[in-house]
Design a protein around this motif. Structure first.
Motif: not given
Length: 257
Positions: A231, A236, A240, A243
Motif C-alpha cells: 500500500h 499515492e 493516502r 491522510d
C-alpha cells in the motif's frame, strides 16, 4: 583485552550516523519513530554476503515506512527519530539478546556476514548502531515529553508462505486505549479497511523494544503502527495512508481522554 585484540570500528568516517532526526523543532505533541527506515550497511561489512537485490526486499528494511513517517512528520509537525541502517545489520526494535537481533537467516535468505559472530562483534553492532539510536529516542522523550509516541512500520503481504491480509495493524500491550481509538477513527472514515489488532504479530518483551521500553516504561500513550507494504510502496499510497493516520492521530490528540 589488548588493543591489538580489539576489532576495528564498525562504522567508518564515510558511513552515515545511525540516527536521522527530522523536524527537531516540531511543535506537535507527537513523537514519531521509524526503526526500520533505512537499508544502509556499514562499509566494513561489505554486502553482508547477499545479492544486491535482497536489499530491496522487506527483509532489509520496512518498505515505504520512512516515506510514510516523513509525510506524517510534516502533517503533524512532529519530530521523527529514524534509523538509517538495515535491520539485517542489527534490528533496532529488538532486544540485543534476541535471536533475530542480528538474523543469520531472514525469510529464507541466509545472511553469511551474520553467521557465527563472536560476542564482541555482536556487541560492536549494538554499541555503534542500536545504542545511539536508543539514546536519541530516549533523549527526545526527555527533552520535550510528548503526549503520544507512534512507531511507523510496514509488513509484507506474505511471510513464509502465510498470507497477511490486513491493510493496517496496531500493536500494543498495556496501553489499551490508544490503538482502539485509532482503529475506531479509521473505520469511521474508511470502513473498507481491514484492520488487525495485534497483527501481523503480538508484542512481547522477548521480541520487541519500542512498546515495552519507550512506551510502557514511560507511561506515554503509544502504538506500533504496521501498514501493509504494497500500500505504501508508491507515492499515492503513502499520501493516502498519511491522510488516514494523520486524521486518526489528530483526532486522538484532540480527544485527550
Amino acid at each position: 583485552m589488548n588493543i591489538s585484540d580489539q576489532p576495528p570500528k564498525l562504522l567508518g568516517d564515510a558511513d552515515p550516523l545511525p540516527v536521522e532526526i527530522v523536524n527537531p523543532a516540531g511543535n506537535g505533541d507527537v513523537l514519531l519513530v521509524c526503526e526500520h527506515a533505512g537499508r544502509d550497511i556499514p562499509s566494513s561489512l561489505g554486502d553482508l554476503g547477499i545479492a544486491a537485490s535482497e536489499m530491496d526486499r522487506h527483509i532489509a528494511y520496512d518498505i515505504g515506512a520512512r516515506d510514510l513517517a516523513l509525510t506524517l512528520s510534516e502533517r503533524l509537525d512532529a519530530r521523527l527519530i529514524a534509523q538509517r541502517y538495515s535491520r539485517l545489520v542489527i534490528d533496532c526494535n529488538r532486544p540485543t539478546d534476541a535471536d533475530d537481533s542480528i538474523p543469520p537467516v531472514s525469510d529464507g535468505t541466509e545472511i553469511p556476514a551474520n553467521r557465527n559472530l563472536e560476542e564482541r562483534e555482536r556487541a560492536q553492532r549494538a554499541t555503534e548502531i542500536f545504542e545511539p539510536f536508543d539514546r536519541a529516542l530516549a533523549q527526545a522523550i526527555r527533552d520535550r515529553r510528548p503526549k503520544a509516541i507512534f512507531a511507523i512500520h510496514s509488513f509484507n503481504p506474505v511471510l513464509r508462505g502465510v498470507s497477511r491480509p490486513w491493510d493496517i495493524g496496531f500493536l500494543y500491550r498495556k496501553d489499551e486505549r490508544t490503538s482502539p481509538a485509532l482503529k475506531q477513527y479509521l473505520l469511521a472514515v474508511a470502513p473498507d479497511l481491514s484492520i488487525g489488532m495485534q497483527e501481523p504479530y503480538a508484542i512481547s518483551d522477548q521480541s520487541d523494544w519500542f512498546v515495552p521500553v519507550h512506551g510502557e516504561r514511560n507511561g506515554i500513550a503509544h502504538s506500533l503502527i504496521e501498514v501493509r507494504n504494497d500500500h505504501i510502496s508508491h507515492p499515492e499510497g503513502v499520501a493516502r495512508f498519511a491522510d488516514l493516520l494523520a486524521g486518526a492521530i489528530g483526532d486522538f490528540m484532540k480527544r485527550g481522554d
